[in-house]
Design a protein around this motif. Structure first.
Motif, PDB file in Angstrom:
ATOM      1  N   ASP A   1       0.821  -1.213   0.000  1.00  0.00           N
ATOM      2  CA  ASP A   1       0.000   0.000   0.000  1.00  0.00           C
ATOM      3  C   ASP A   1       0.852   1.259   0.000  1.00  0.00           C
ATOM      4  N   THR A   2       2.087   1.165   0.470  1.00  0.00           N
ATOM      5  CA  THR A   2       2.941   2.347   0.575  1.00  0.00           C
ATOM      6  C   THR A   2       4.027   2.380  -0.493  1.00  0.00           C
ATOM      7  N   ILE A   3       4.002   1.446  -1.430  1.00  0.00           N
ATOM      8  CA  ILE A   3       5.008   1.407  -2.492  1.00  0.00           C
ATOM      9  C   ILE A   3       4.370   1.940  -3.775  1.00  0.00           C
ATOM     10  N   PRO A   4       4.864   3.067  -4.302  1.00  0.00           N
ATOM     11  CA  PRO A   4       4.183   3.759  -5.410  1.00  0.00           C
ATOM     12  C   PRO A   4       4.467   3.138  -6.775  1.00  0.00           C
ATOM     13  N   VAL A   5       3.845   2.000  -7.045  1.00  0.00           N
ATOM     14  CA  VAL A   5       3.924   1.379  -8.364  1.00  0.00           C
ATOM     15  C   VAL A   5       2.526   1.336  -8.963  1.00  0.00           C
ATOM     16  N   PHE A   6       2.450   1.465 -10.287  1.00  0.00           N
ATOM     17  CA  PHE A   6       1.165   1.528 -10.972  1.00  0.00           C
ATOM     18  C   PHE A   6       1.220   0.679 -12.240  1.00  0.00           C
TER      19      PHE A   6
ATOM     20  N   VAL B   1       8.235  -5.664  -6.569  1.00  0.00           N
ATOM     21  CA  VAL B   1       6.868  -5.166  -6.456  1.00  0.00           C
ATOM     22  C   VAL B   1       6.426  -4.715  -7.843  1.00  0.00           C
ATOM     23  N   GLY B   2       5.457  -5.400  -8.411  1.00  0.00           N
ATOM     24  CA  GLY B   2       5.014  -5.046  -9.750  1.00  0.00           C
ATOM     25  C   GLY B   2       3.790  -5.835 -10.160  1.00  0.00           C
ATOM     26  N   TYR B   3       3.267  -5.505 -11.327  1.00  0.00           N
ATOM     27  CA  TYR B   3       2.054  -6.149 -11.828  1.00  0.00           C
ATOM     28  C   TYR B   3       2.436  -7.251 -12.812  1.00  0.00           C
ATOM     29  N   GLY B   4       3.229  -8.193 -12.323  1.00  0.00           N
ATOM     30  CA  GLY B   4       3.705  -9.276 -13.163  1.00  0.00           C
ATOM     31  C   GLY B   4       2.735 -10.439 -13.225  1.00  0.00           C
ATOM     32  N   LEU B   5       2.868 -11.223 -14.269  1.00  0.00           N
ATOM     33  CA  LEU B   5       2.166 -12.485 -14.485  1.00  0.00           C
ATOM     34  C   LEU B   5       0.698 -12.314 -14.848  1.00  0.00           C
ATOM     35  N   PHE B   6      -0.012 -11.416 -14.175  1.00  0.00           N
ATOM     36  CA  PHE B   6      -1.414 -11.195 -14.522  1.00  0.00           C
ATOM     37  C   PHE B   6      -1.790  -9.752 -14.197  1.00  0.00           C
ATOM     38  N   PHE B   7      -2.807  -9.264 -14.891  1.00  0.00           N
ATOM     39  CA  PHE B   7      -3.343  -7.937 -14.592  1.00  0.00           C
ATOM     40  C   PHE B   7      -4.784  -7.859 -15.062  1.00  0.00           C
TER      41      PHE B   7
END
Length: 499
Positions: free
Chosen positions: A254-259, A361-367
Protein backbone atom coordinates in the motif's frame (compact mmCIF):
# COMPACT_ATOMS: atom_id res chain seq x y z
CA UNK A 1 -13.89 -24.46 19.96
CA UNK A 2 -12.39 -25.71 16.72
CA UNK A 3 -9.61 -28.30 16.35
CA UNK A 4 -8.07 -29.87 13.27
CA UNK A 5 -5.71 -32.56 11.96
CA UNK A 6 -4.45 -33.06 8.37
CA UNK A 7 -5.95 -35.84 6.26
CA UNK A 8 -5.38 -37.60 2.95
CA UNK A 9 -8.33 -38.31 0.62
CA UNK A 10 -8.57 -40.67 -2.33
CA UNK A 11 -11.36 -40.51 -4.92
CA UNK A 12 -11.55 -43.70 -7.00
CA UNK A 13 -13.92 -44.54 -9.86
CA UNK A 14 -13.88 -47.27 -12.50
CA UNK A 15 -12.05 -45.02 -14.94
CA UNK A 16 -10.31 -42.40 -12.85
CA UNK A 17 -8.42 -41.80 -9.59
CA UNK A 18 -7.59 -38.62 -7.71
CA UNK A 19 -5.96 -37.78 -4.41
CA UNK A 20 -6.16 -34.58 -2.41
CA UNK A 21 -5.25 -33.32 1.03
CA UNK A 22 -7.68 -31.91 3.59
CA UNK A 23 -8.41 -31.47 7.27
CA UNK A 24 -10.52 -33.21 9.88
CA UNK A 25 -12.39 -30.49 11.75
CA UNK A 26 -13.99 -30.89 15.17
CA UNK A 27 -16.39 -28.19 16.32
CA UNK A 28 -17.41 -28.19 19.99
CA UNK A 29 -20.20 -25.91 21.16
CA UNK A 30 -22.61 -26.00 24.13
CA UNK A 31 -21.57 -29.51 25.12
CA UNK A 32 -21.98 -31.00 21.63
CA UNK A 33 -19.30 -31.98 19.13
CA UNK A 34 -19.43 -32.27 15.35
CA UNK A 35 -16.56 -33.88 13.44
CA UNK A 36 -16.23 -33.86 9.64
CA UNK A 37 -13.56 -34.09 6.97
CA UNK A 38 -13.12 -31.05 4.70
CA UNK A 39 -11.29 -30.89 1.39
CA UNK A 40 -11.27 -29.05 -1.95
CA UNK A 41 -12.32 -31.27 -4.83
CA UNK A 42 -11.16 -31.10 -8.47
CA UNK A 43 -14.04 -33.39 -9.49
CA UNK A 44 -17.23 -31.73 -10.82
CA UNK A 45 -20.22 -32.13 -8.50
CA UNK A 46 -22.18 -33.80 -11.31
CA UNK A 47 -19.77 -36.78 -11.33
CA UNK A 48 -19.03 -37.11 -7.60
CA UNK A 49 -21.38 -40.08 -7.23
CA UNK A 50 -19.15 -42.09 -9.57
CA UNK A 51 -16.32 -42.11 -7.01
CA UNK A 52 -15.63 -44.16 -3.91
CA UNK A 53 -14.03 -42.07 -1.16
CA UNK A 54 -11.33 -43.12 1.29
CA UNK A 55 -9.68 -41.09 4.05
CA UNK A 56 -6.52 -41.70 6.07
CA UNK A 57 -5.08 -39.55 8.83
CA UNK A 58 -3.27 -39.45 12.15
CA UNK A 59 -4.26 -42.56 14.12
CA UNK A 60 -4.90 -44.60 10.95
CA UNK A 61 -1.33 -44.18 9.65
CA UNK A 62 1.86 -45.68 11.04
CA UNK A 63 5.14 -46.89 9.56
CA UNK A 64 3.72 -50.35 8.82
CA UNK A 65 0.07 -49.80 7.90
CA UNK A 66 -2.25 -47.23 6.37
CA UNK A 67 -5.90 -47.82 7.20
CA UNK A 68 -8.22 -46.17 4.68
CA UNK A 69 -11.67 -45.35 6.06
CA UNK A 70 -14.57 -45.53 3.62
CA UNK A 71 -16.27 -42.15 3.46
CA UNK A 72 -19.47 -40.68 2.10
CA UNK A 73 -20.59 -37.18 1.26
CA UNK A 74 -22.07 -35.04 3.98
CA UNK A 75 -22.43 -32.02 1.69
CA UNK A 76 -20.72 -30.21 -1.15
CA UNK A 77 -20.53 -26.48 -1.82
CA UNK A 78 -19.47 -24.79 -5.06
CA UNK A 79 -17.07 -21.98 -4.15
CA UNK A 80 -17.33 -20.67 -7.71
CA UNK A 81 -20.97 -19.73 -7.04
CA UNK A 82 -19.58 -16.81 -5.06
CA UNK A 83 -19.63 -14.11 -7.75
CA UNK A 84 -16.63 -12.19 -6.42
CA UNK A 85 -14.46 -15.29 -6.17
CA UNK A 86 -15.66 -16.49 -9.57
CA UNK A 87 -14.74 -13.11 -11.05
CA UNK A 88 -11.29 -13.26 -9.43
CA UNK A 89 -10.66 -16.75 -10.78
CA UNK A 90 -12.04 -15.96 -14.24
CA UNK A 91 -9.51 -13.19 -14.81
CA UNK A 92 -6.84 -15.89 -14.83
CA UNK A 93 -8.71 -18.57 -16.75
CA UNK A 94 -9.60 -16.14 -19.55
CA UNK A 95 -6.05 -14.77 -19.77
CA UNK A 96 -3.87 -17.77 -20.44
CA UNK A 97 -3.93 -19.65 -17.12
CA UNK A 98 -5.04 -23.15 -16.21
CA UNK A 99 -5.99 -24.34 -12.72
CA UNK A 100 -4.60 -27.70 -11.65
CA UNK A 101 -5.62 -30.30 -10.64
CA UNK A 102 -9.05 -29.09 -11.78
CA UNK A 103 -8.11 -28.63 -15.45
CA UNK A 104 -6.70 -32.16 -15.45
CA UNK A 105 -10.33 -33.28 -15.08
CA UNK A 106 -11.98 -30.82 -17.48
CA UNK A 107 -10.75 -28.50 -20.21
CA UNK A 108 -13.65 -26.13 -19.50
CA UNK A 109 -13.83 -23.51 -16.76
CA UNK A 110 -13.34 -25.61 -13.62
CA UNK A 111 -15.77 -25.95 -10.77
CA UNK A 112 -14.12 -25.48 -7.37
CA UNK A 113 -16.01 -27.25 -4.58
CA UNK A 114 -15.64 -27.57 -0.83
CA UNK A 115 -16.49 -31.14 0.21
CA UNK A 116 -17.59 -32.19 3.67
CA UNK A 117 -17.20 -35.94 4.26
CA UNK A 118 -18.02 -38.38 7.03
CA UNK A 119 -17.38 -42.12 7.59
CA UNK A 120 -19.78 -44.60 6.06
CA UNK A 121 -19.46 -46.55 9.30
CA UNK A 122 -20.22 -44.32 12.29
CA UNK A 123 -17.97 -46.49 14.44
CA UNK A 124 -14.92 -46.04 12.21
CA UNK A 125 -11.68 -45.09 13.95
CA UNK A 126 -10.82 -41.41 13.53
CA UNK A 127 -8.21 -39.14 15.02
CA UNK A 128 -9.70 -37.43 18.08
CA UNK A 129 -6.85 -35.21 19.23
CA UNK A 130 -6.09 -32.18 17.10
CA UNK A 131 -4.52 -28.75 17.19
CA UNK A 132 -6.54 -25.65 17.99
CA UNK A 133 -7.93 -24.10 14.80
CA UNK A 134 -7.50 -20.33 14.95
CA UNK A 135 -8.97 -18.39 12.04
CA UNK A 136 -6.76 -15.63 10.67
CA UNK A 137 -5.90 -13.57 7.61
CA UNK A 138 -2.74 -12.31 5.98
CA UNK A 139 -1.29 -9.49 3.93
CA UNK A 140 1.23 -9.64 1.11
CA UNK A 141 4.58 -11.14 2.06
CA UNK A 142 3.32 -12.92 5.17
CA UNK A 143 5.27 -16.13 5.68
CA UNK A 144 3.13 -19.27 5.47
CA UNK A 145 3.35 -23.00 6.08
CA UNK A 146 1.19 -25.49 4.16
CA UNK A 147 0.47 -28.87 5.76
CA UNK A 148 -0.59 -31.49 3.23
CA UNK A 149 -0.23 -35.04 1.91
CA UNK A 150 1.57 -34.62 -1.43
CA UNK A 151 2.38 -37.62 -3.65
CA UNK A 152 -0.03 -39.70 -1.59
CA UNK A 153 -0.38 -42.37 -4.28
CA UNK A 154 3.40 -42.80 -4.15
CA UNK A 155 3.94 -42.99 -0.38
CA UNK A 156 1.34 -41.55 2.04
CA UNK A 157 3.46 -42.56 5.04
CA UNK A 158 6.64 -40.81 3.94
CA UNK A 159 4.82 -37.64 2.85
CA UNK A 160 2.28 -37.43 5.68
CA UNK A 161 1.97 -34.04 7.41
CA UNK A 162 4.33 -32.60 4.80
CA UNK A 163 5.41 -29.00 5.50
CA UNK A 164 5.89 -26.53 2.62
CA UNK A 165 7.09 -22.98 3.26
CA UNK A 166 6.61 -19.81 1.24
CA UNK A 167 5.06 -16.35 1.20
CA UNK A 168 1.80 -14.65 0.30
CA UNK A 169 2.28 -12.58 -2.86
CA UNK A 170 -1.24 -11.22 -3.28
CA UNK A 171 -4.51 -11.04 -1.33
CA UNK A 172 -7.86 -10.53 -3.08
CA UNK A 173 -9.78 -8.30 -0.67
CA UNK A 174 -13.55 -8.14 -0.21
CA UNK A 175 -14.87 -5.62 2.33
CA UNK A 176 -11.61 -5.59 4.26
CA UNK A 177 -11.02 -9.35 4.37
CA UNK A 178 -9.39 -11.70 1.85
CA UNK A 179 -11.42 -14.07 -0.31
CA UNK A 180 -8.33 -15.67 -1.82
CA UNK A 181 -4.55 -15.52 -1.84
CA UNK A 182 -1.74 -16.18 -4.29
CA UNK A 183 1.47 -17.69 -2.93
CA UNK A 184 4.91 -18.50 -4.31
CA UNK A 185 4.90 -21.72 -2.27
CA UNK A 186 5.67 -24.51 -4.72
CA UNK A 187 2.51 -26.48 -5.48
CA UNK A 188 2.98 -30.23 -5.19
CA UNK A 189 0.79 -32.99 -6.57
CA UNK A 190 -2.18 -33.79 -4.28
CA UNK A 191 -1.66 -30.61 -2.21
CA UNK A 192 -5.21 -29.29 -2.89
CA UNK A 193 -7.14 -29.07 0.38
CA UNK A 194 -4.00 -28.58 2.47
CA UNK A 195 -4.08 -26.34 5.53
CA UNK A 196 -2.41 -22.91 5.17
CA UNK A 197 -1.10 -21.28 8.35
CA UNK A 198 0.93 -18.28 9.39
CA UNK A 199 3.99 -18.64 11.59
CA UNK A 200 1.81 -17.89 14.66
CA UNK A 201 -0.19 -21.05 13.75
CA UNK A 202 -3.37 -19.18 12.84
CA UNK A 203 -4.98 -20.55 9.68
CA UNK A 204 -5.73 -18.34 6.68
CA UNK A 205 -7.45 -20.97 4.50
CA UNK A 206 -7.11 -24.10 2.36
CA UNK A 207 -5.16 -24.73 -0.84
CA UNK A 208 -7.30 -24.78 -3.99
CA UNK A 209 -4.64 -25.63 -6.55
CA UNK A 210 -1.98 -24.37 -8.93
CA UNK A 211 -2.61 -21.43 -11.29
CA UNK A 212 -0.18 -22.03 -14.15
CA UNK A 213 0.41 -19.79 -17.18
CA UNK A 214 0.02 -21.95 -20.26
CA UNK A 215 2.90 -20.24 -22.08
CA UNK A 216 5.29 -21.23 -19.30
CA UNK A 217 5.76 -17.72 -17.86
CA UNK A 218 5.13 -18.85 -14.29
CA UNK A 219 2.74 -20.24 -11.71
CA UNK A 220 1.35 -19.49 -8.25
CA UNK A 221 -0.50 -21.48 -5.61
CA UNK A 222 -4.14 -20.44 -5.12
CA UNK A 223 -5.56 -20.43 -1.58
CA UNK A 224 -9.18 -19.85 -0.55
CA UNK A 225 -9.44 -17.67 2.56
CA UNK A 226 -11.67 -18.33 5.54
CA UNK A 227 -13.61 -15.21 4.63
CA UNK A 228 -14.86 -17.17 1.61
CA UNK A 229 -15.21 -20.50 3.44
CA UNK A 230 -17.04 -18.90 6.39
CA UNK A 231 -20.17 -18.64 4.24
CA UNK A 232 -20.40 -22.45 4.25
CA UNK A 233 -19.41 -23.32 7.83
CA UNK A 234 -22.93 -22.78 9.25
CA UNK A 235 -24.35 -25.01 6.49
CA UNK A 236 -21.87 -27.75 7.39
CA UNK A 237 -21.58 -27.51 11.18
CA UNK A 238 -24.84 -25.76 12.11
CA UNK A 239 -25.95 -22.18 12.64
CA UNK A 240 -23.70 -21.71 15.68
CA UNK A 241 -20.59 -22.33 13.59
CA UNK A 242 -19.99 -18.69 12.76
CA UNK A 243 -16.58 -17.28 13.55
CA UNK A 244 -15.52 -13.67 13.54
CA UNK A 245 -13.74 -13.00 10.27
CA UNK A 246 -10.59 -11.01 11.05
CA UNK A 247 -9.77 -7.88 9.10
CA UNK A 248 -6.78 -8.19 6.82
CA UNK A 249 -3.54 -6.59 7.94
CA UNK A 250 -2.28 -3.54 6.07
CA UNK A 251 -0.26 -4.65 3.08
CA UNK A 252 3.24 -3.27 2.72
CA UNK A 253 2.47 -2.75 -0.98
CA UNK A 254 0.00 0.00 0.00
CA UNK A 255 2.94 2.35 0.58
CA UNK A 256 5.01 1.41 -2.49
CA UNK A 257 4.18 3.76 -5.41
CA UNK A 258 3.92 1.38 -8.36
CA UNK A 259 1.16 1.53 -10.97
CA UNK A 260 0.09 -0.74 -13.83
CA UNK A 261 0.54 0.78 -17.27
CA UNK A 262 -1.37 -0.63 -20.26
CA UNK A 263 -0.39 0.00 -23.87
CA UNK A 264 -2.79 -0.97 -26.63
CA UNK A 265 -4.31 -0.32 -30.01
CA UNK A 266 -7.22 -1.67 -31.99
CA UNK A 267 -5.68 -5.15 -32.27
CA UNK A 268 -3.38 -5.80 -29.30
CA UNK A 269 -2.67 -4.97 -25.68
CA UNK A 270 0.33 -5.31 -23.38
CA UNK A 271 1.08 -4.12 -19.90
CA UNK A 272 3.89 -3.41 -17.49
CA UNK A 273 4.57 -1.40 -14.34
CA UNK A 274 5.81 2.11 -13.61
CA UNK A 275 7.36 3.42 -10.39
CA UNK A 276 7.09 6.92 -8.93
CA UNK A 277 10.57 8.44 -8.58
CA UNK A 278 11.17 12.12 -7.76
CA UNK A 279 7.87 13.38 -9.22
CA UNK A 280 8.13 11.36 -12.45
CA UNK A 281 7.22 7.82 -13.43
CA UNK A 282 10.07 5.48 -14.33
CA UNK A 283 9.57 2.37 -16.43
CA UNK A 284 11.30 0.38 -19.16
CA UNK A 285 11.45 1.56 -22.74
CA UNK A 286 10.26 -1.85 -23.94
CA UNK A 287 7.03 -1.35 -21.94
CA UNK A 288 6.29 1.93 -23.75
CA UNK A 289 7.76 1.01 -27.14
CA UNK A 290 4.44 0.01 -28.81
CA UNK A 291 3.02 3.41 -27.82
CA UNK A 292 6.10 5.50 -28.61
CA UNK A 293 6.65 3.95 -32.03
CA UNK A 294 2.98 3.60 -32.98
CA UNK A 295 1.90 4.99 -36.32
CA UNK A 296 -1.72 4.09 -35.65
CA UNK A 297 -3.78 6.88 -34.08
CA UNK A 298 -5.66 4.26 -32.05
CA UNK A 299 -2.59 3.62 -29.87
CA UNK A 300 -3.20 4.38 -26.19
CA UNK A 301 -1.19 4.35 -22.99
CA UNK A 302 -3.17 4.20 -19.74
CA UNK A 303 -1.91 4.32 -16.16
CA UNK A 304 -4.26 2.79 -13.60
CA UNK A 305 -4.15 4.69 -10.32
CA UNK A 306 -5.15 2.87 -7.14
CA UNK A 307 -8.93 2.84 -7.08
CA UNK A 308 -10.95 3.55 -10.20
CA UNK A 309 -8.87 6.43 -11.60
CA UNK A 310 -7.17 6.20 -14.98
CA UNK A 311 -4.63 8.51 -16.58
CA UNK A 312 -4.63 8.44 -20.38
CA UNK A 313 -1.33 9.80 -21.65
CA UNK A 314 -1.61 12.60 -24.20
CA UNK A 315 0.60 15.07 -26.06
CA UNK A 316 0.71 17.12 -22.86
CA UNK A 317 2.74 14.37 -21.18
CA UNK A 318 6.40 14.00 -22.05
CA UNK A 319 8.21 10.66 -22.41
CA UNK A 320 12.01 10.78 -22.42
CA UNK A 321 14.35 7.86 -22.99
CA UNK A 322 17.76 9.39 -22.19
CA UNK A 323 19.87 6.32 -22.89
CA UNK A 324 18.23 3.63 -25.06
CA UNK A 325 21.01 1.22 -24.04
CA UNK A 326 19.58 1.16 -20.50
CA UNK A 327 15.97 0.34 -21.49
CA UNK A 328 14.90 3.17 -19.16
CA UNK A 329 12.19 5.75 -19.86
CA UNK A 330 10.72 8.55 -17.78
CA UNK A 331 7.14 9.83 -18.01
CA UNK A 332 6.86 13.51 -17.10
CA UNK A 333 3.15 13.93 -16.42
CA UNK A 334 1.31 17.15 -17.19
CA UNK A 335 0.23 19.18 -14.12
CA UNK A 336 -3.35 17.93 -14.42
CA UNK A 337 -2.26 14.30 -14.71
CA UNK A 338 0.23 14.69 -11.86
CA UNK A 339 -2.63 16.01 -9.71
CA UNK A 340 -4.78 13.03 -10.77
CA UNK A 341 -2.04 10.72 -9.52
CA UNK A 342 -2.83 12.00 -6.04
CA UNK A 343 -0.58 12.13 -3.01
CA UNK A 344 2.23 9.66 -3.60
CA UNK A 345 5.01 8.71 -1.24
CA UNK A 346 8.48 9.17 -2.70
CA UNK A 347 10.54 6.20 -1.50
CA UNK A 348 13.96 6.82 -0.01
CA UNK A 349 16.70 5.64 -2.40
CA UNK A 350 19.11 3.07 -1.03
CA UNK A 351 22.16 1.15 -2.15
CA UNK A 352 22.29 -2.63 -1.89
CA UNK A 353 24.63 -5.39 -0.85
CA UNK A 354 25.04 -8.90 -2.20
CA UNK A 355 23.02 -11.41 -0.11
CA UNK A 356 20.77 -8.69 1.35
CA UNK A 357 17.00 -9.26 1.29
CA UNK A 358 15.07 -7.67 -1.56
CA UNK A 359 11.44 -7.57 -2.68
CA UNK A 360 10.07 -7.21 -6.20
CA UNK A 361 6.87 -5.17 -6.46
CA UNK A 362 5.01 -5.05 -9.75
CA UNK A 363 2.05 -6.15 -11.83
CA UNK A 364 3.71 -9.28 -13.16
CA UNK A 365 2.17 -12.49 -14.48
CA UNK A 366 -1.41 -11.19 -14.52
CA UNK A 367 -3.34 -7.94 -14.59
CA UNK A 368 -6.99 -6.97 -14.62
CA UNK A 369 -8.79 -3.70 -13.94
CA UNK A 370 -10.20 -5.08 -10.68
CA UNK A 371 -6.72 -5.84 -9.36
CA UNK A 372 -6.07 -3.53 -6.43
CA UNK A 373 -2.49 -4.35 -5.50
CA UNK A 374 0.72 -5.55 -7.12
CA UNK A 375 2.43 -8.87 -6.57
CA UNK A 376 5.16 -8.72 -3.95
CA UNK A 377 7.84 -11.42 -3.88
CA UNK A 378 10.87 -11.97 -1.68
CA UNK A 379 14.41 -12.81 -2.70
CA UNK A 380 17.97 -11.62 -2.31
CA UNK A 381 20.56 -9.57 -4.14
CA UNK A 382 22.55 -12.16 -6.10
CA UNK A 383 25.07 -9.96 -7.91
CA UNK A 384 26.02 -6.30 -8.17
CA UNK A 385 28.11 -4.30 -10.63
CA UNK A 386 29.49 -0.76 -10.34
CA UNK A 387 30.97 1.43 -13.08
CA UNK A 388 31.45 5.18 -13.67
CA UNK A 389 28.37 6.75 -15.31
CA UNK A 390 30.68 8.71 -17.58
CA UNK A 391 34.34 7.86 -17.95
CA UNK A 392 35.40 10.79 -15.72
CA UNK A 393 32.95 10.15 -12.83
CA UNK A 394 33.20 7.97 -9.74
CA UNK A 395 31.67 4.47 -9.95
CA UNK A 396 28.00 3.97 -9.08
CA UNK A 397 25.87 0.83 -9.04
CA UNK A 398 25.01 -0.02 -12.64
CA UNK A 399 23.33 -3.45 -12.50
CA UNK A 400 21.62 -5.55 -9.85
CA UNK A 401 20.74 -9.22 -10.25
CA UNK A 402 18.09 -10.42 -7.80
CA UNK A 403 16.40 -13.71 -6.99
CA UNK A 404 13.18 -11.88 -6.03
CA UNK A 405 10.71 -13.39 -8.53
CA UNK A 406 9.68 -11.24 -11.50
CA UNK A 407 7.46 -12.09 -14.45
CA UNK A 408 6.17 -10.59 -17.69
CA UNK A 409 4.44 -7.41 -16.56
CA UNK A 410 6.85 -6.80 -13.66
CA UNK A 411 9.04 -4.65 -15.93
CA UNK A 412 9.26 -1.11 -14.58
CA UNK A 413 8.30 -2.21 -11.08
CA UNK A 414 10.17 -1.47 -7.88
CA UNK A 415 12.91 -3.42 -6.14
CA UNK A 416 12.84 -2.48 -2.46
CA UNK A 417 14.68 -3.56 0.67
CA UNK A 418 13.29 -4.69 4.03
CA UNK A 419 12.66 -1.06 5.03
CA UNK A 420 10.76 -0.25 1.81
CA UNK A 421 13.65 1.84 0.54
CA UNK A 422 13.88 1.95 -3.25
CA UNK A 423 16.85 -0.11 -4.44
CA UNK A 424 16.15 -0.24 -8.17
CA UNK A 425 13.77 -0.57 -11.11
CA UNK A 426 12.94 -4.04 -12.44
CA UNK A 427 14.09 -4.50 -16.02
CA UNK A 428 14.21 -8.06 -17.41
CA UNK A 429 14.53 -11.75 -16.67
CA UNK A 430 17.36 -13.96 -17.84
CA UNK A 431 16.47 -16.21 -20.76
CA UNK A 432 18.61 -19.34 -20.95
CA UNK A 433 18.91 -22.35 -23.21
CA UNK A 434 17.25 -25.54 -22.02
CA UNK A 435 19.81 -28.38 -21.76
CA UNK A 436 19.55 -30.89 -24.58
CA UNK A 437 20.55 -34.49 -25.09
CA UNK A 438 23.71 -34.90 -27.18
CA UNK A 439 22.90 -35.03 -30.87
CA UNK A 440 19.70 -32.98 -30.63
CA UNK A 441 19.33 -29.29 -31.41
CA UNK A 442 16.01 -27.57 -30.75
CA UNK A 443 17.26 -24.20 -29.52
CA UNK A 444 14.55 -24.04 -26.87
CA UNK A 445 14.91 -21.44 -24.13
CA UNK A 446 13.17 -20.58 -20.89
CA UNK A 447 12.86 -17.48 -18.73
CA UNK A 448 14.09 -17.65 -15.16
CA UNK A 449 11.66 -15.75 -12.93
CA UNK A 450 14.16 -15.85 -10.04
CA UNK A 451 17.00 -14.35 -12.11
CA UNK A 452 16.03 -10.72 -12.67
CA UNK A 453 18.21 -7.82 -13.79
CA UNK A 454 17.39 -4.42 -12.30
CA UNK A 455 18.50 -0.84 -12.87
CA UNK A 456 20.01 0.37 -9.55
CA UNK A 457 18.40 3.51 -8.17
CA UNK A 458 21.72 5.39 -8.37
CA UNK A 459 21.79 4.77 -12.13
CA UNK A 460 18.12 5.74 -12.46
CA UNK A 461 18.57 9.01 -10.54
CA UNK A 462 21.73 9.92 -12.47
CA UNK A 463 19.85 9.35 -15.74
CA UNK A 464 16.90 11.42 -14.47
CA UNK A 465 19.27 14.21 -13.48
CA UNK A 466 20.53 14.46 -17.05
CA UNK A 467 16.92 14.66 -18.30
CA UNK A 468 15.95 17.45 -15.93
CA UNK A 469 19.15 19.37 -16.73
CA UNK A 470 18.46 18.96 -20.47
CA UNK A 471 21.92 17.48 -20.85
CA UNK A 472 23.06 14.43 -22.79
CA UNK A 473 26.34 13.27 -21.26
CA UNK A 474 28.26 10.51 -23.02
CA UNK A 475 27.29 7.30 -21.25
CA UNK A 476 30.22 5.09 -20.33
CA UNK A 477 30.30 2.53 -23.18
CA UNK A 478 31.12 -0.19 -20.66
CA UNK A 479 27.66 0.29 -19.11
CA UNK A 480 26.05 -0.26 -22.50
CA UNK A 481 28.13 -3.43 -22.93
CA UNK A 482 27.20 -4.58 -19.43
CA UNK A 483 23.49 -4.33 -20.25
CA UNK A 484 23.97 -6.56 -23.29
CA UNK A 485 25.80 -8.98 -20.96
CA UNK A 486 28.96 -8.49 -23.02
CA UNK A 487 32.30 -8.92 -21.29
CA UNK A 488 34.11 -5.71 -20.40
CA UNK A 489 37.13 -7.47 -18.90
CA UNK A 490 40.21 -9.06 -20.40
CA UNK A 491 41.06 -12.71 -19.88
CA UNK A 492 44.70 -13.25 -18.98
CA UNK A 493 46.11 -16.76 -18.98
CA UNK A 494 48.94 -17.12 -16.55
CA UNK A 495 51.91 -19.07 -17.87
CA UNK A 496 55.16 -20.11 -16.28
CA UNK A 497 58.48 -18.43 -17.09
CA UNK A 498 60.28 -19.54 -20.22
CA UNK A 499 63.58 -21.33 -19.64
Amino acid sequence: MWTWVPICVRLISNNDVHAVSGIQVDFQHNGTSTSLWLTVSPVPVSTLDEYELYVASGDTIDEQTVVWISARYHSHHALTKNEKFRSFLSQFLTNGFSLFPHNSVTSHEPEVSLLALQPKDRGANRTTLGSRLQFGSAASQAEIVITSYPFSFTNPVLFSNFQSHGFINYADIDNGAPLAYLSDTRYLENMAGGMVQLTDFSSIGLVIGNLRKRNGDGDLTLVCGWHLLADYLPKIFGSDAISDTPIVLESRTDTIPVFPIVVGNSTSRSWGTCTYVSSVLATNYHVLKPYIEATDSSATCTIYVHGSKKIHLSVEDNIITPFPELDLSFIFLSPSHLAALGKVRDLKPSSSDVNSTAYSVGYGLFFSQRQTAPLLAKGHISALSSLPFTIDESPIETMIVTSAPCWNGSSGGALVDSENNLVGIICSNAQVRIPEVAGTTTGRTEKLCTFCMCLPIALVLRSLESCKALMSPQLNPDIAKLWTLSAIHKDVIESGPKL
